[in-house]
Design a protein around this motif. Structure first.
Motif, short mmCIF file in Angstrom:
data_model
loop_
_atom_site.label_atom_id
_atom_site.label_comp_id
_atom_site.label_asym_id
_atom_site.label_seq_id
_atom_site.Cartn_x
_atom_site.Cartn_y
_atom_site.Cartn_z
N ARG A 1 0.81 -1.22 0.00
CA ARG A 1 0.00 0.00 0.00
C ARG A 1 0.85 1.28 0.00
O ARG A 1 0.58 2.22 -0.75
N ARG A 2 1.83 1.33 0.88
CA ARG A 2 2.61 2.58 1.02
C ARG A 2 3.32 2.94 -0.28
O ARG A 2 3.29 4.09 -0.72
N ASN A 3 3.96 1.95 -0.92
CA ASN A 3 4.69 2.26 -2.15
C ASN A 3 3.76 2.54 -3.32
O ASN A 3 4.09 3.34 -4.20
N LEU A 4 2.60 1.89 -3.35
CA LEU A 4 1.63 2.21 -4.39
C LEU A 4 1.09 3.62 -4.23
O LEU A 4 0.84 4.32 -5.22
N ALA A 5 0.92 4.05 -2.98
CA ALA A 5 0.48 5.43 -2.75
C ALA A 5 1.54 6.42 -3.23
O ALA A 5 1.22 7.45 -3.86
N ALA A 6 2.81 6.11 -2.97
CA ALA A 6 3.89 6.96 -3.44
C ALA A 6 3.94 6.98 -4.96
O ALA A 6 4.17 8.04 -5.58
N ALA A 7 3.70 5.83 -5.59
CA ALA A 7 3.68 5.76 -7.05
C ALA A 7 2.55 6.61 -7.61
O ALA A 7 2.72 7.35 -8.60
N ALA A 8 1.39 6.55 -6.98
CA ALA A 8 0.24 7.34 -7.44
C ALA A 8 0.54 8.83 -7.34
O ALA A 8 0.19 9.62 -8.24
N ASN A 9 1.19 9.25 -6.27
CA ASN A 9 1.54 10.66 -6.11
C ASN A 9 2.50 11.12 -7.20
O ASN A 9 2.37 12.23 -7.74
N GLU A 10 3.49 10.27 -7.54
CA GLU A 10 4.44 10.62 -8.60
C GLU A 10 3.71 10.74 -9.94
O GLU A 10 4.00 11.65 -10.74
N LEU A 11 2.80 9.84 -10.20
CA LEU A 11 2.07 9.89 -11.47
C LEU A 11 1.18 11.13 -11.55
O LEU A 11 1.08 11.76 -12.61
N GLU A 12 0.56 11.48 -10.43
CA GLU A 12 -0.25 12.70 -10.40
C GLU A 12 0.63 13.92 -10.71
O GLU A 12 0.24 14.80 -11.49
N THR B 1 -3.63 11.38 -14.22
CA THR B 1 -4.68 11.28 -13.22
C THR B 1 -5.57 10.08 -13.53
O THR B 1 -5.49 9.49 -14.62
N VAL B 2 -6.44 9.73 -12.59
CA VAL B 2 -7.33 8.58 -12.77
C VAL B 2 -8.72 9.07 -13.15
O VAL B 2 -9.32 9.90 -12.45
N THR B 3 -9.22 8.55 -14.27
CA THR B 3 -10.59 8.82 -14.73
C THR B 3 -11.25 7.50 -15.07
O THR B 3 -10.73 6.74 -15.91
N ASN B 4 -12.34 7.21 -14.39
CA ASN B 4 -13.05 5.94 -14.60
C ASN B 4 -12.12 4.73 -14.45
O ASN B 4 -12.20 3.76 -15.21
N GLY B 5 -11.25 4.84 -13.45
CA GLY B 5 -10.37 3.72 -13.14
C GLY B 5 -9.15 3.61 -14.03
O GLY B 5 -8.32 2.70 -13.85
N LYS B 6 -9.00 4.52 -14.99
CA LYS B 6 -7.86 4.48 -15.91
C LYS B 6 -6.96 5.68 -15.70
O LYS B 6 -7.44 6.81 -15.50
N ARG B 7 -5.66 5.45 -15.77
CA ARG B 7 -4.67 6.51 -15.63
C ARG B 7 -4.53 7.21 -16.98
O ARG B 7 -4.14 6.59 -17.97
N VAL B 8 -4.86 8.52 -17.04
CA VAL B 8 -4.84 9.25 -18.31
C VAL B 8 -4.12 10.59 -18.12
O VAL B 8 -3.99 11.09 -17.00
N ASN B 9 -3.68 11.16 -19.26
CA ASN B 9 -3.05 12.48 -19.21
C ASN B 9 -4.09 13.55 -19.50
O ASN B 9 -5.28 13.28 -19.62
N ALA B 10 -3.64 14.80 -19.61
CA ALA B 10 -4.56 15.92 -19.80
C ALA B 10 -5.37 15.80 -21.09
O ALA B 10 -6.49 16.32 -21.18
N ALA B 11 -4.81 15.09 -22.07
CA ALA B 11 -5.52 14.89 -23.35
C ALA B 11 -6.44 13.69 -23.32
O ALA B 11 -7.08 13.36 -24.33
N ALA C 1 -0.18 -4.99 -9.83
CA ALA C 1 0.06 -3.71 -9.17
C ALA C 1 -0.18 -2.56 -10.14
O ALA C 1 -0.77 -1.53 -9.78
N LEU C 2 0.27 -2.71 -11.36
CA LEU C 2 0.07 -1.66 -12.36
C LEU C 2 -1.42 -1.46 -12.65
O LEU C 2 -1.88 -0.32 -12.84
N GLU C 3 -2.15 -2.55 -12.67
CA GLU C 3 -3.59 -2.45 -12.90
C GLU C 3 -4.26 -1.67 -11.77
O GLU C 3 -5.16 -0.85 -12.02
N ARG C 4 -3.82 -1.86 -10.55
CA ARG C 4 -4.38 -1.12 -9.43
C ARG C 4 -4.11 0.38 -9.54
O ARG C 4 -4.86 1.21 -9.01
N LEU C 5 -3.03 0.74 -10.23
CA LEU C 5 -2.71 2.15 -10.47
C LEU C 5 -3.43 2.72 -11.69
O LEU C 5 -3.29 3.90 -12.00
#
Length: 609
Positions: free
Chosen positions: A412-423, A428-438, A465-469
């Protein structure tokens, strides 16, 4: 008195003459033919040594060894860019001017060359060929063969030879059996590296295309083995040359003891292992400590017909793991790379795959004195890095360590850190998918070889793990030929990487991480790193005059590479594990580099009854 006084004063002409004379006298006084040359200090073995210290000089000759490869082959030329040859041919059928001892950090002894001579600054090197050296067809190895080999491999050969050739200013025949190379740069290692290039027969390739030899032409070498026969894609048979010219040399005594080496090809590693269990292969290297402990209890082992041998090593860890191609988005963003490293749950994967038996690689040169030290950079390492502070990755100066998980599957802790880096990187996450501004999804492909069961098992865990992100990552598996072609063309997003290093890393580091090789097809700079700081550290390594300066430069380079987040590191292979038929044995003396192509099968032999 400084030399520029003469060059700018009234005694200019006299000064030039005096300096030239002094230079000639100094070179003559310090440059003498030697039997060997070491990177630092003196060679460990004297001119009259009998054999290498880790061999059995009285090893018996004979027997047939069956080796196993996975995949197939479409070429018997291991020196060109295109094609997939049996990798063993480079080491068994061809040899070089000098031979590298496996029991010293970097020392080379005469092989095709009876002596080596170099200037005090090592800006040139001269080799004298042995008069008895000849190719397997009986023709002598000449100075022209040497010159042709350097030029051809440097221009038409595999990219691994480009770095040496681009560093050579001139190469010329200076006597009936003498070849001298003069270098362009201040690089003390070149005098040693130059002696390790494979030598081929020039006359064989007249009116032929060296780059497209495939299976139609087998390069003629001077080494102990020759290709006797082959069945395309299935096997290659090598025979020990009964007329091998160098069998009595000190560097050859007690080596290359096996009469026949047959290389058999199998569809994948599982099939190969079953063939070994059935007695169809003489030995197998095992890289998984858990499998070594768990799966080697079959009947042949129980009967004592198969022996498990462990070979320790003092070499650096090198880097093994999954490399990200920074030539492509999103891996051109270090924040994304850092996130993917955080998402890799090594502790859980290690327990699942190896039973926790293999520690993790913590940096490119870990497990040795050359590896980066914990905490902020200090002393000479800091001095080397500070001029590049503005471009260095976070942690290079301040200190860095790989993220550690708690051993649980959730991480959990490292996945949270990964999510912060991606943000932070705009994903960002939209409908469960990681997408960019476009609105484009974060999607990439992981390229693996068919039959690579261990890496496939690792990636299967990683994908969850990647799917969870919210990341859409997929695996593509291809055969060996396609894999080689795609890696040579940098046609991948992420793939596996393994780079082994010596205790004296040098010019090969340019090929691995140098800016000049980043876009050179076939280069080993898979991540596409372009870093003036890394280039400068490699220069500092190669120009160092002491072990202290050399170690500092390597540690500085290690910091740049590790904090660049180019590779997700996995297991440390600090012990060689060889399972083999009971009659196949060795001296029992372990060289500092442990197992490798110059140890097994080169120094092994069949003991018989």
């Amino acid at each position: 008195m400084r030399a520029d006084f003469f060059l700018n004063g009234p005694l200019k002409t006299l000064g030039i003459g005096l300096m030239t004379a002094c230079s000639i006298l100094a070179t003559a006084a310090q440059a003498e033919p030697q039997h060997a040359i070491a990177m630092y200090g003196d060679p460990a073995l004297p001119p009259d040594f009998v054999s290498l210290p880790y061999v059995n000089p009285d090893a018996p000759i004979g027997g047939t060894l069956v080796d196993g490869n996975t995949g197939g082959f479409d070429s018997l030329n291991p020196f060109i860019v295109r094609g997939t040859p049996p990798w063993q041919l480079r080491f068994l059928t061809h040899e070089s001017l000098m031979y590298r001892s496996q029991d010293e950090p970097f020392t080379v002894y005469g092989l095709l060359a009876e002596s080596v001579e170099t200037g005090p600054n090592r800006d040139w090197v001269e080799f004298t060929l042995r008069p008895e050296a000849h190719f397997s067809d009986g023709s002598p190895v000449t100075a022209q063969d040497v010159i042709w080999s350097y030029e051809t491999l440097g221009t038409d050969g595999n990219a691994r030879y480009l770095g040496l050739w681009s560093s050579i200013d001139t190469i010329e025949q200076t006597g009936p059996r003498k070849v001298r190379l003069t270098f362009k740069t201040d690089n003390r290692e070149l005098a040693l590296v130059a002696g390790l290039l494979p030598i081929l027969k020039k006359a064989q390739w007249q009116d032929k295309d060296f780059t497209k030899s495939g299976l139609t032409e087998i390069p003629v070498g001077s080494a102990p083995y020759v290709v006797d026969s082959f069945v395309a894609g299935r096997n290659v048979v090598l025979k020990r040359d009964p007329d091998y010219w160098g069998k009595d040399l000190p560097v050859r005594r007690g080596t290359n003891n096996i009469d026949t080496i047959r290389i058999e090809f199998y569809g994948d590693q599982n099939v190969l292992f079953e063939a070994f269990k059935a007695g169809n292969i003489s030995f197998i290297r095992e890289f998984n400590a858990e499998k070594w402990a768990r799966d080697y209890d079959f009947p042949a082992v129980q009967r004592g017909d198969i022996i498990q041998t462990e070979i320790p090593s003092q070499r650096p860890s090198g880097i093994t793991g999954f490399v990200m191609n920074t030539r492509r988005a999103p891996f051109d963003d270090i924040r994304v790379r850092d996130a993917l490293i955080h998402a890799f749950n090594f502790e859980y994967i290690n327990e699942t795959i190896t039973g926790g038996r293999q520690p993790r690689i913590t940096s490119y040169f870990s497990h040795s004195e050359l590896g980066m030290r914990a905490g902020p950079a200090t002393g000479r390492v800091k001095e080397l890095l500070e001029p590049y502070a503005a471009e260095l990755p976070e942690g290079a100066l301040e200190g860095y360590a790989l993220p550690q998980g708690d051993g649980s599957a959730r991480n959990r802790r490292n996945l949270a850190a990964a999510a912060n880096e991606l943000e932070a990187a705009g994903w960002t996450v939209t409908n469960g998918k990681r997408v960019n501004a476009a609105g484009q999804p974060l999607r990439f492909d992981i390229l693996l070889r068919q039959g690579d069961q261990q890496n496939q098992s690792i990636i299967d865990i990683y994908l969850k793990a990647l799917e969870r992100l919210g990341i859409d990552a997929r695996v593509t598996t291809v055969d060996d030929a396609q894999y080689t072609m795609r890696v040579q063309d940098f046609d991948f997003d992420m793939t596996d990487i393994r780079r082994q290093f010596s205790l004296s890393p040098g010019n090969e580091q340019r090929l691995y991480w140098g800016t000049a090789t980043a876009d050179e097809p076939g280069s080993r700079n898979l991540m596409g790193i372009r870093s003036p700081a890394a280039d400068a550290m490699i220069d500092a390594m190669l120009q160092s005059r002491s072990t202290e300066d050399f170690t500092a430069a390597v540690r500085a380079l290690d910091r740049i590479l590790t904090t660049g987040r180019y590779v997700i590191p996995i297991f440390l292979f600090d012990t060689g594990r060889i399972a083999h038929v009971k009659d196949l044995t060795w001296s029992g003396k372990v060289p500092i580099y442990g197992d490798g192509v110059n140890f097994m099968p080169e120094t092994w032999y069949f003991a018989g009854d």
